[in-house]
Each structure stands twice: as structure tokens, then as C-alpha cells.
Design an enzyme around this catalytic site. Structure first.
Site, PDB file in Angstrom:
ATOM      1  NE  ARG A   1      -9.621  -6.720   3.456  1.00  0.00           N
ATOM      2  CZ  ARG A   1      -8.540  -5.954   3.497  1.00  0.00           C
ATOM      3  NH1 ARG A   1      -8.205  -5.216   2.466  1.00  0.00           N
ATOM      4  NH2 ARG A   1      -7.785  -5.932   4.570  1.00  0.00           N
TER       5      ARG A   1
ATOM      6  N   GLY B   1      -5.323  -4.654   7.456  1.00  0.00           N
ATOM      7  CA  GLY B   1      -6.413  -3.694   7.575  1.00  0.00           C
ATOM      8  C   GLY B   1      -7.483  -4.021   8.602  1.00  0.00           C
TER       9      GLY B   1
ATOM     10  N   GLY C   1     -10.665  -2.683   3.065  1.00  0.00           N
ATOM     11  CA  GLY C   1      -9.679  -2.596   4.143  1.00  0.00           C
ATOM     12  C   GLY C   1      -9.770  -1.282   4.899  1.00  0.00           C
ATOM     13  CG  ASP C   2      -6.232  -0.089   6.945  1.00  0.00           C
ATOM     14  OD1 ASP C   2      -6.100  -0.956   6.062  1.00  0.00           O
ATOM     15  OD2 ASP C   2      -5.291   0.624   7.333  1.00  0.00           O
TER      16      ASP C   2
ATOM     17  CB  THR D   1      -0.845  -0.054   1.287  1.00  0.00           C
ATOM     18  OG1 THR D   1      -1.783  -1.094   1.137  1.00  0.00           O
ATOM     19  CG2 THR D   1      -1.562   1.236   1.582  1.00  0.00           C
TER      20      THR D   1
ATOM     21  CB  THR E   1       0.902   0.466   5.142  1.00  0.00           C
ATOM     22  OG1 THR E   1       1.076  -0.811   4.499  1.00  0.00           O
ATOM     23  CG2 THR E   1       2.183   0.842   5.865  1.00  0.00           C
ATOM     24  N   GLY E   2      -0.801  -1.931   6.637  1.00  0.00           N
ATOM     25  CA  GLY E   2      -0.712  -3.137   7.456  1.00  0.00           C
ATOM     26  C   GLY E   2      -1.975  -3.959   7.306  1.00  0.00           C
TER      27      GLY E   2
HETATM   28  N1  ASP Z   1      -3.959  -1.899   4.840  1.00  0.00           N
HETATM   29  C1  ASP Z   1      -4.166  -2.518   3.559  1.00  0.00           C
HETATM   30  C2  ASP Z   1      -5.435  -3.349   3.599  1.00  0.00           C
HETATM   31  O1  ASP Z   1      -5.683  -4.027   4.572  1.00  0.00           O
HETATM   32  C3  ASP Z   1      -3.042  -3.422   3.137  1.00  0.00           C
HETATM   33  C4  ASP Z   1      -1.657  -2.831   3.201  1.00  0.00           C
HETATM   34  O2  ASP Z   1      -1.415  -1.868   3.938  1.00  0.00           O
HETATM   35  O3  ASP Z   1      -0.771  -3.324   2.467  1.00  0.00           O
HETATM   36  O4  ASP Z   1      -6.137  -3.338   2.642  1.00  0.00           O
END
Ligand code: ASP
Length: 307
Positions: A202, A228, A204-205, A174, A225-226
Site C-alpha cells: 500500500r 493518506g 500513502g500520500d 510521519t 500528515t494524516g
Molecule cells: N500520511 C501517512 C500515510 O497515509 C500517515 C501519517 O501521516 O502518519 O501513509
């Protein structure tokens, strides 16, 4: 000139020197520098934080190295669905999209929503129809294809496993940017293809204001990022702003509390970039690495990957 500051990220995860070749590392650093320079030039020329974060994210979306725009990961049904958000710390206006399929630069669509719509958050066909109205570029499915991402997805597509893009053999992620401009205004932007083999539809965050993206001139601007699901339930970005606003924490203290303590106990892997109203920058992450870069008035530019 007043303080200006910009920070960017290209994802966090199990990113170690052992998982990288010198060529790949060079390519990542060049792509990060390219985005950082572009955004910083906007700020140096007196441009707004929103313009700076939008341009930095466009540069990262255009690079196939990152999981956003070109090079987004595959969903369970073998497609690409992208999420993005942008927020202005001065007006607290925001624009966000979820699950858009063929928008070349989802962050430009979020900016159009922020500027031209009374709504904040759009998805699917409605978002795409809005994009057409504001001349946002579309691309065919092939544009988003990346051979490595396809391989990643093939390995897990018949399972219920969905993976952070950067926890596999090669590491991507991300993208996001946060900025403080010369007028003292903050801005935040985040864009993603989500997680490999995620269920279709789906979300994400990233596009959720207060979870993956947030900006408020009174406190800070944040892009996460992480994993989500954890960032949504921990309301990460707003939590940091609240610790500053209601408890008087510094940016660094608030970031450490949320990313290195709360999220770790919660089991949420990842990190974020943050800037406050005087230009302090924090880049905390609880994973092995995070693609990141930053630059602020009177300081050297920094681009880094590992801890
Ligand atoms: N946060 C993002 C998600 O869950 C993924 C990512 O940060 O790589 O969609």
C-alpha cells in the site's frame, strides 16, 4: 540577511494531554527541537532549503519516537515499508520512493533520486538497487523494530483495520519539514512508515508529489500528515499551492480552506506544515494534536503538540 524559515512535523492525530506522560512529552519536545535546530542551523549558515529539510527529516527518521525510518510501523505481513519524497521549489525537481524496506534514511534516497536520476518516483527493488549505487545506508530488519509498534500491530493484525499510527494509545507519526532559504528558495520533505497494518505494498500520500509533498518557489512548500487515502484524493499539497497561484489566497487562507474545511467535509483527519516565499508559516491540523515546530528570522523557535 533575507528571511529564512523552517517548520517541521512529527505526525498528527488523537494526541491529547491525557494520552501523554510528562516524560514522554519531554522526549517528544526534545526530539522536535533537535531536528528544528539542526535544520535551522543549515539555513543560518546560508545553506539551501533542500539541505535543511533533508537534515531535519534525517534527525526525525533516526528517532524511534516517530513513524519514519527507525520505529516505522508494521504492515499487514509484519514488515516495514517506508515512503518518502523531497521537492525543490526552485527547479521543481523531485525525488520519491515507495515501499522501501531496509533503507536507514529513506529521505536521503529521495535526495539521491532528485540529484542523480531522470526519474522522479521509484519503488521496491529498483529503488534499493539505486540506493546501493549511491552509497545510501541499509539496516537489518531489527533496526526498524520497536516494541510498542509491534504491540500496536498485534492488536489489529488479524483484522482488515489499518490505523493512523497516532490514533492509538501512544501517538507517533510521519515526519516532514519545509523551508525557505536565504536565496528565496523553498523545499519540502516527508518520510513515513505509513499506517499500522496497512496492506503490504500500500502506498500513502507521503511520496506522491502534490498530495503529501510539494514545493514551488512561486507559492509555497508543503508537507502533510494524516490519513493518506484522503490526502491523495483531495490532492492536498497542490490544492493549497493552486489556491495561492490562481486565486491569490494567502498561505494561511489556502491552508485553512483545505485542511479545516475541504478535508473535514471529506472525512480526512490530519494536518500539514507550510511555508511561503516570504517566510510566512502555517501549521494547520483538524485532529486533536500535531507534533510540530517552527522558527523564522527574528522570531522565537516554537515547539508544540496540542491544539
Ligand atoms: N500520511 C501517512 C500515510 O497515509 C500517515 C501519517 O501521516 O502518519 O501513509
Amino acid at each position: 540577511m533575507s528571511n529564512i524559515a523552517l517548520a517541521i512535523h512529527g505526525g498528527a492525530g488523537t494526541i491529547t494531554p491525557a494520552s501523554m506522560t510528562p516524560e514522554l512529552e519531554k522526549a517528544y519536545k526534545a526530539a522536535l527541537s533537535h531536528a528544528l535546530d539542526a535544520g535551522y542551523q543549515v539555513l543560518e549558515a546560508g545553506g539551501s532549503a533542500l539541505d535543511a529539510v533533508e537534515l531535519a527529516v534525517v534527525r526525525l527518521e533516526d528517532s524511534p519516537l516517530f513513524n519514519a525510518g527507525k520505529g516505522s510501523v508494521f504492515t499487514k505481513d509484519g514488515k516495514h515499508e517506508m515512503d518518502a519524497a523531497i521537492m525543490c521549489g526552485k527547479t521543481m525537481q523531485a525525488g520519491a520512493v515507495a515501499g522501501v524496506r531496509s533503507i536507514r534514511n529513506p529521505i536521503q534516497l529521495t535526495r539521491a533520486i532528485l540529484e542523480h536520476s531522470d526519474h522522479v518516483f521509484m519503488s521496491g527493488y529498483g529503488a534499493e538497487e539505486f540506493a546501493r549505487k549511491y552509497d545510501i545506508s541499509f539496516e537489518p530488519e531489527e533496526y526498524f523494530y520497536d516494541a510498542h509498534r509491534y504491540k500496536q500491530w498485534r492488536e489489529v493484525r488479524d483484522t482488515d483495520v489499518f490505523i493512523l499510527d497516532h490514533t492509538h494509545d501512544r501517538k507517533f507519526g510521519t515526519v516532514g519539514a519545509v523551508a525557505l532559504d536565504a536565496e528565496g528558495n523553498l523545499g519540502a520533505a516527508t518520510s513515513t512508515g505509513g499506517m499500522t497494518n496497512k496492506n503490504y505494498n500500500r502506498i500513502g500520500d507521503t511520496p506522491i508529489i502534490g498530495a503529501g509533498t510539494y514545493a514551488n518557489n512561486a507559492t509555497c512548500a508543503i508537507s502533510c500528515t494524516g490519513h493518506g487515502e484522503f490526502f491523495i484524493r483531495a490532492v492536498v499539497a497542490y490544492d493549497i499551492s493552486c489556491l495561492m497561484e490562481y486565486k491569490g489566497y494567502t498561505l494561511q487562507e489556502a491552508c485553512e480552506q483545505v485542511v479545516l474545511d475541504k478535508l473535514v467535509k471529506f472525512g480526512g483527519e490530519g494536518g500539514l506544515i507550510a511555508v511561503d516565499k516570504v517566510g510566512n508559516i502555517a501549521l494547520p491540523f483538524n485532529s486533536e494534536g500535531m507534533y510540530r515546530g517552527c522558527r523564522a528570522s527574528g522570531k522565537e523557535a516554537l515547539v508544540a503538540i496540542y491544539k
